[in-house]
Design an enzyme around this catalytic site. Sequence first.
Site, short mmCIF file in Angstrom:
data_model
loop_
_atom_site.label_atom_id
_atom_site.label_comp_id
_atom_site.label_asym_id
_atom_site.label_seq_id
_atom_site.Cartn_x
_atom_site.Cartn_y
_atom_site.Cartn_z
N LYS A 201 48.19 40.83 43.68
CA LYS A 201 48.69 42.16 44.04
C LYS A 201 47.82 43.15 44.70
CE LYS A 201 51.59 42.80 40.04
NZ LYS A 201 51.68 43.42 38.78
N GLY B 215 37.76 42.24 36.21
CA GLY B 215 37.87 43.69 36.36
C GLY B 215 36.58 44.39 36.50
C1 3PG Z 1 37.71 40.12 30.74
O1 3PG Z 1 38.06 39.19 30.47
O2 3PG Z 1 38.07 40.74 31.70
C2 3PG Z 1 36.87 41.16 29.83
O3 3PG Z 1 36.53 40.07 28.80
C3 3PG Z 1 37.69 42.32 29.36
O4 3PG Z 1 38.92 41.96 28.67
P1 3PG Z 1 40.04 42.94 28.39
O5 3PG Z 1 40.63 43.01 29.96
O6 3PG Z 1 40.86 42.44 27.48
O7 3PG Z 1 39.49 44.32 28.36
#
Ligand code: 3PG
Length: 373
Positions: free
Chosen positions: A174, A351
């Site tokens: 995306k 992220g």
């Molecule tokens: C990930 O795997 O991106 C991190 O451990 C964060 O996990 P979350 O997106 O569930 O907060």
Amino acid sequence: MDFPRLEDLGDLDGRRVLVRCDFNVPLANGVITDDLRIRAAVPTLRYLLDAGAQVTACSHLGRPRGAPDPAWSVEPVRARLADLAPGVDMLENLRFDPGETADDPSFVAQLVAGRDAYVNDAFGASHRAHASVVGPPRHLPSAAGRLLAREVEVLGGLRTSARRPFVGILGGAKVSDKLGVIKALLGVVDELIVGGAMCFTFLAAKGANVGSSLLEEDLIGECARLLDSGAPIRLPLDITALGPGGRIGDPSAGGEVRQVGTSMPDGWMGLDIGPGSAVEFCDLIAEAHTVLWNGPMGVFEDPRFAAGTRTVAEAVANCRGFTVVGGGDSAAAVHQFGLAARMDHVSTGGGAALELIEKGDLPGLAALRGEHE
Ligand code: 3PG
Ligand code: MG
């Protein structure tokens, strides 16, 4: 960036140290399928053990909704950790308590009770303002672990001190997930290669018929503006597409697979960059002194659509410049292709890596600097 390091904690002999790790590892039927995130925390845990500290690790695992759930018990992680770093205790999944994601002061108080110091080595979770990430530095002497410090040095450094030419490669599904990163990277890279399904919104912005490919119509205007601004965005010139009746991940369902140009017939779905684009992208990558790659070029889990991602991965591995792979799917791809050891840095954060590149900071880092909301 300035924040306290392990050495700043001083004498740790006999001290009780809480270490926030990101042990959110992939599991299949309760078995860890990739333990990179656990191995990556070992240098920090060793440092603390060697210093004589009593070490307790903690992490979230998955997204249980604030209540105990046996499917998300940290037991498999605890067992692997006992092999890799014997002598480290581990708390149960932090997200079994609703106070974790809510950054509830009473949950923070529970976490810091009976501890003398806190270490954040959870790079992959440091974009979450959750209790275990931002809470303990309000109460305890705190520092970044080795993994967090290295991730910030490498990924943060891309914004300020990358050697040029700097080539960014973005893929994945995306545009909407990556618009902030695209804009941040356009301020620092010499070339920005865009592949993966997100390229179809850009191709549509150039007037291509993208058939049944993934398209974010509400972002076509934004993509057109970026392209019109003269930004150095490199899009694929050919696409590997699946014809009507075919199914992703299921070659037995039939459906023709064909190379097409950037416009494709109705009913066709683009699922990988084509071989011509792969070659062109490889030429840019070969000349780079710095490469950042985040996001696969196609649906590499299906062997019919893996060639683009594999070719780009090999080009990055062969590049003599400094090469960085963002976490998530592109990290999974380089592991699958056996190329991880040939990259200079494979991030443990998905992220978090994107947010650090976009904003140059993360809530977990601000907390270590003593900036409390
Ligand atoms: C990930 O795997 O991106 C991190 O451990 C964060 O996990 P979350 O997106 O569930 O907060
Ligand atoms: Mg190199």
